[in-house]
Design a protein around this motif. Sequence first.
Motif, PDB file in Angstrom:
ATOM      1  N   TYR B 313     -63.451  15.305-115.996  1.00  0.00           N
ATOM      2  CA  TYR B 313     -64.048  16.426-115.247  1.00  0.00           C
ATOM      3  C   TYR B 313     -64.398  16.034-113.821  1.00  0.00           C
ATOM      4  O   TYR B 313     -64.555  16.877-112.951  1.00  0.00           O
ATOM      5  N   PRO B 318     -58.862  17.985-113.621  1.00  0.00           N
ATOM      6  CA  PRO B 318     -59.556  17.920-114.920  1.00  0.00           C
ATOM      7  C   PRO B 318     -58.793  18.651-116.029  1.00  0.00           C
ATOM      8  O   PRO B 318     -58.292  19.758-115.828  1.00  0.00           O
ATOM      9  N   THR B 321     -62.094  19.647-120.349  1.00  0.00           N
ATOM     10  CA  THR B 321     -63.325  19.174-119.738  1.00  0.00           C
ATOM     11  C   THR B 321     -64.480  18.997-120.720  1.00  0.00           C
ATOM     12  O   THR B 321     -65.470  18.351-120.391  1.00  0.00           O
ATOM     13  N   VAL B 356     -66.929  21.131-113.411  1.00  0.00           N
ATOM     14  CA  VAL B 356     -65.908  20.731-112.447  1.00  0.00           C
ATOM     15  C   VAL B 356     -66.258  21.292-111.074  1.00  0.00           C
ATOM     16  O   VAL B 356     -66.946  22.309-110.949  1.00  0.00           O
TER      17      VAL B 356
END
Lengths: 148, 366
Positions: B313, B318, B321, B356
């Motif tokens: 992440y 990513p 996640t 993120v």
Amino acid sequence: MTSEYKKPLPRPTINPEVSQPFWEGTKKHELWLQYCLNHNGHFFYPREVCPVCLAPQERLVWQQVPAKGRVHSYTTVYQPALPAFAEEAPFIHALIELDAGARIVGNVVGLSREEVEGNALELNQPVEAVFEDVTDEWTLVKWQRVDG
Amino acid sequence: MSLRGAAAIIGIAELPTQRATPGRSSLGLMGDAARIAVHDAHLRKEDIDGLITEGGTVYPGLVSEYLGLRPRFASGASMMGASGATATTLAAMAVQNGLANNVLVVIGSARNNAIPEAGAGPTGIATELDATVGTAAGAGTGYAMMYKKHMELYGTTQEQLAHVAANQRFNTLENPNSAFQGQPISVEDVMASRYVNYPLRLLECVMPCGGAAAIVVTSADRAKASHNKPVYILGSGVGTDPQTAWQRPVITETPVARSAPIAFEMSGYTPRDIQFAEFYDCYTILVSMCLEDSGLVQKGEIGPFFASTDTTYKGAFPINTDGGQLSSGQPNLAGGFRHVVEGARQIMGRAETRQVARNDLCLVNG
């Protein structure tokens, strides 16, 4: 041999009548596949309609084909999903591309333990069928390496 | 006409994924997830007029009965692991076309038996042939054969794909809904784990679990007044393939090769625009092939991609996640639905420690 076999036997559930010629073939140590007269090709597994062109049952015939093929891919089974296979592990579970042009799954036998654990079986390896009469009723198809 | 922007997810729910759910039924878990999702959407139960469930084993009539719902639109979405993402698409179609205003999608599975009896359930070629050669439905043999073929065709290595498992495990370390919270693993750990089905090692396989998830989907107009940041559905495609792996004409290709282009065309975006991805991941090789087929990574390049890209992440791109299923556990039929929920959670900005940085555009493969 008959009463000793502890692993699963074929249990046709979609339509046992339709796949009967395949299993009658293995009993004679022969490989039989359905052939579609519409698109002119073999297929497997047995069906009431052609999975390539949806041709009806009337256009499907059974043919004996050479019991030969090549290893399309394989896995070495270390942890079998079925307990009955636990003692055999590790063993080879392969996808065989038949010379007749259909695919089937089966065990490749005849490899030493070292070869099995060393991933010695190569893709595209030519193989031929070995018919194993596991009970009076059923004969299974296995595969062994042959020279290309 | 297109689905683009017609509907949005405005409420989400996810129960902790657990190895066992003693004392709980699938319907009971679904009830909990439904309550949380409706509450999260700031709606009342009476506002829910659409219901979609997995439908194959727990069909809409049972769920509406158990939860006391009287929907005017109801459907199943029997697509195995893809049921959640498929149901999300159906929900968007329903609200777009006026079949319902607020659709509840809820999927859940209890897990109370230690190990289901292998080979007992399935029918068809699974019992006729596969069982006689030592495999069973759900076993990794099919995926392992795909893996072996992918290695042969593209030079993919097991060490490259070990990064999938290690990176996802990093993502799940602080996830309270994960069965593997706080249990890190390294690439070396993955490589040292025993084989289940060569080339698949233990830490490249999901752990079967129980759990449940739910979302509420509403129209774009209603979503404007939503308490949560609306998560607009911009495009979707729904494909499938033969259930039995070896019946697929090309075993290194997934239905994503057909569904992703439709989703992208509908959305007006391309793979380059995507900021993060939540992808179905029963095995390392499966998530890898799906990422390739989606266009996010070129076909055959997934090995070098994972070896050179930080997919945590915190990373450049990513993936999964929350740990995905590989590192959270697979709550059976709700397994793929978790990816929808995590994608929505990230876009809402509610992923807390694993949030993120760029969270506007996510590609989900359920």
